[in-house]
Every structure is written in structure tokens, then in C-alpha cells.
Design a protein around this motif. Structure first.
Motif, PDB file in Angstrom:
ATOM      1  N   ASP A 105       0.804  -1.215   0.000  1.00 32.99           N
ATOM      2  CA  ASP A 105       0.000   0.000   0.000  1.00 32.99           C
ATOM      3  C   ASP A 105       0.843   1.274   0.000  1.00 32.99           C
ATOM      4  OD1 ASP A 105       0.981  -0.209   2.552  1.00 32.99           O
ATOM      5  OD2 ASP A 105      -0.912   0.263   3.543  1.00 32.99           O
ATOM      6  N   SER A 138       0.753   7.351  -2.224  1.00 34.12           N
ATOM      7  CA  SER A 138      -0.213   6.862  -1.234  1.00 34.12           C
ATOM      8  C   SER A 138       0.027   7.548   0.108  1.00 34.12           C
ATOM      9  CB  SER A 138      -0.071   5.354  -1.072  1.00 34.12           C
ATOM     10  OG  SER A 138       1.164   5.041  -0.459  1.00 34.12           O
ATOM     11  N   LYS A 155      -5.395   3.804  -3.034  1.00 28.09           N
ATOM     12  CA  LYS A 155      -5.172   2.646  -3.913  1.00 28.09           C
ATOM     13  C   LYS A 155      -4.861   3.199  -5.298  1.00 28.09           C
ATOM     14  CE  LYS A 155      -7.746  -1.136  -5.909  1.00 28.09           C
ATOM     15  NZ  LYS A 155      -9.082  -1.638  -6.152  1.00 28.09           N
TER      16      LYS A 155
END
Length: 114
Positions: free
Chosen positions: A24, A51, A75
Motif C-alpha cells: 500500500d 499513497s 489505492k
């Protein structure tokens, strides 16, 4: 004059749909080729797509970070990036190309900015 997106890829020319973060935490530099609608040619504009996890890890290493021309998303979604760029370009109008490029420069690094 109006701005028109000609292409959207990584700095290395990869399609956004061909890249994908592992985990992530990510930060990719995206290159947009943008020209004036109905004309030939385009200028390059770069921006980073990062992110919140990447930002957190960078803030662990640096006490202050500039925001600059970065977009944040939880995302990585190439279609959402393209939609965002097209939406911003609808507002990038002007009598001359430099006016348009200056407006785009608020969220992307223009190759001729100095």
C-alpha cells in the motif's frame, strides 16, 4: 484555447495500467503529454501519484516535506488518475498557451518552467 490530454504514462513510457504497487506504499511519477486542442504537438507535464502510506514513511525520515505537484490516493487506480487530469484540463483555458501551461503548472511540473 483549451488544453487536451494526448497521453498519460510513466516517465519511462509505461502505460499506467501496466504498473502496480506492491503493497500500500507507492509513489510514481506520471508524465502527461498535453497540447492545445486542435493543434499539433504537446508539452510534457510531470506529477507524482503517492499513497498516504508513502507519505507516512517519508515523514518518519523527514520532519518537513513539500507538497509540490503530488496527488494522493489510497489505492493506485489508473482510471481515476486519468479522470482527475481530464477534469483539471477542463479548467485550463486561456488566450495563449503560456496561460494554459501556467494553470496546469499548479498541479504538474511543466518541462519549460524555470
Amino acid at each position: 484555447m483549451e488544453a487536451e490530454l494526448r497521453s498519460l504514462a510513466t516517465q519511462d513510457g509505461e502505460f499506467l495500467t501496466d504498473i502496480g504497487p506492491v503493497g500500500d506504499s507507492f509513489c510514481f511519477t506520471v508524465r502527461a503529454e498535453i497540447g492545445s486542442k486542435g493543434s499539433v504537438g504537446a508539452d510534457l507535464f510531470d506529477f507524482d501519484v503517492c499513497s498516504p502510506s508513502w507519505l507516512d514513511s517519508e515523514l518518519d525520515r523527514h520532519s518537513v516535506l513539500p507538497g509540490g505537484q503530488r496527488l494522493f490516493m489510497r489505492k493506485f487506480e489508473p482510471d481515476a488518475v486519468e479522470l482527475y487530469v481530464r477534469k483539471r484540463l477542463r479548467h485550463a483555458t486561456g488566450a495563449k498557451w503560456n496561460e494554459i501551461a501556467s494553470k496546469i503548472g499548479e498541479w504538474a511540473r511543466w518541462e519549460f518552467a524555470g
